[in-house]
Write a protein that holds these residues in place. Structure first.
Motif, PDB file in Angstrom:
ATOM      1  N   LEU A 231       0.810  -1.222   0.000  1.00  0.00           N
ATOM      2  CA  LEU A 231       0.000   0.000   0.000  1.00  0.00           C
ATOM      3  C   LEU A 231       0.843   1.272   0.000  1.00  0.00           C
ATOM      4  N   PRO A 232       1.946   1.347   0.768  1.00  0.00           N
ATOM      5  CA  PRO A 232       2.765   2.567   0.690  1.00  0.00           C
ATOM      6  C   PRO A 232       3.361   2.789  -0.697  1.00  0.00           C
ATOM      7  N   LEU A 233       3.671   1.712  -1.413  1.00  0.00           N
ATOM      8  CA  LEU A 233       4.221   1.846  -2.765  1.00  0.00           C
ATOM      9  C   LEU A 233       3.130   2.227  -3.764  1.00  0.00           C
ATOM     10  N   ILE A 234       1.972   1.611  -3.613  1.00  0.00           N
ATOM     11  CA  ILE A 234       0.843   1.914  -4.494  1.00  0.00           C
ATOM     12  C   ILE A 234       0.429   3.375  -4.368  1.00  0.00           C
ATOM     13  N   ALA A 235       0.529   3.919  -3.178  1.00  0.00           N
ATOM     14  CA  ALA A 235       0.097   5.299  -2.934  1.00  0.00           C
ATOM     15  C   ALA A 235       0.867   6.304  -3.772  1.00  0.00           C
ATOM     16  N   GLU A 236       2.062   5.930  -4.221  1.00  0.00           N
ATOM     17  CA  GLU A 236       2.896   6.837  -5.009  1.00  0.00           C
ATOM     18  C   GLU A 236       2.635   6.715  -6.509  1.00  0.00           C
ATOM     19  N   THR A 237       1.705   5.845  -6.902  1.00  0.00           N
ATOM     20  CA  THR A 237       1.462   5.609  -8.323  1.00  0.00           C
ATOM     21  C   THR A 237      -0.042   5.538  -8.589  1.00  0.00           C
TER      22      THR A 237
END
Length: 287
Positions: A231-237
């Motif tokens: 989720l933290p990575l998805i939030a940037e894309t």
């Protein structure tokens, strides 16, 4: 002909390929290597075993080593040190993390979110060239949610605490020669306990239908992996799909899919092993 040697190592196994720009010349597997957890003797045995199979081919021009434990400079330096000591005829390897190997294999030149679910676990945001951000990679003591090591630990904890049905306890004792003393001595006195723990993930999968408690714990592992790493990575894309590699992603796919679905995500692809696609990446872009 310009040959290159490609090595990709997790904690359990190392796969390698000798290839040219168009052809795979030879390939094989040895036990996994880790710059901090594998001793010099294991590095020597494995690198010499690989070197023995390369003797009938023209000189290797480049070596690419992707491995667990190689995200920091210290691990990369150690890998190059071992190659210099035990494979002096080979060029000094270009060393990178196994996350970059997964990203290049899964996404090639396209941006995306990737996850590794094998003996260990981690995830990354890949910009099509390099790892732009990553989560996890802390090892089985501090992290590795939903990894083979953590899943194996779930089963062994239940066994030690006598939380399993008697027939499962008996089967584990007989099939794996398990006892309290054997488990504790192996986990705390061997050089690579994560490899030992991960070997019980298939047994956990086998007995999951027989235990709602195990099912809840496994579901929680994949939920934590998604919450902490993805989720933290998805939030940037603007991506909502994740590509995976690793045996655990295959074996426990229903739990992975459900954890993602509950959070509005989906599986883009699962490939295992990643090495064939990684060879294609190098053949396409570097030659």
């Amino acid at each position: 002909m310009k040959n290159f040697l490609l090595l990709e190592s997790g904690a359990t196994k190392l796969s390698w390929v000798l290839a040219s720009s168009t052809t795979v010349l030879c390939q094989g597997e040895v036990s996994g290597l880790h710059p901090f957890l594998s001793g010099a003797e294991e590095w020597q045995q494995n690198l010499q075993a690989i070197g023995d199979q390369l003797r009938d081919y023209s000189p290797v021009r480049e070596v690419f080593y992707y491995g667990t434990g190689c995200s920091q400079d210290e691990g990369q330096v150690l890998v190059r040190k071992y190659f210099a000591a035990f494979s002096p005829s080979l060029p000094s390897p270009l060393v990178a993390t196994d996350l970059l190997a997964a990203a290049r294999a899964l996404c090639q030149q396209e941006a995306g979110i990737v996850g590794i679910l094998g003996t260990g676990s981690n995830a990354a945001r890949y910009d099509g060239t390099k790892i732009a951000d990553q989560r996890g990679g802390f090892g089985y003591v501090l992290g590795d949610e939903a990894s083979g090591a953590n899943l194996g630990k779930i089963l062994l904890q239940a066994f030690l605490q006598e939380q399993l049905p008697e027939y499962i306890q008996k089967d584990l004792q007989e099939t794996h020669q398990l006892s309290k003393g054997a488990i504790i001595s192996t986990v705390y006195q061997t050089a690579n306990p994560s490899r030992y723990l991960a070997q019980f993930a298939p047994a956990l999968k086998r007995w999951l239908p027989e235990s709602s408690s195990l099912q809840e714990k496994v579901a929680a592992e994949f939920g934590q992996f998604t919450d902490l790493y993805l989720l933290p990575l998805i939030a940037e894309t603007d991506h909502n799909e994740v590509a995976f590699t690793g045996s655990i992603a295959v074996q426990f796919r229903p739990y992975l899919e459900e954890a993602l679905r509950r959070r509005g995500l989906a599986i883009k692809a699962i490939i295992t092993p990643p090495l064939p696609a990684l060879v294609t990446y190098h053949q396409t872009l570097l030659y």
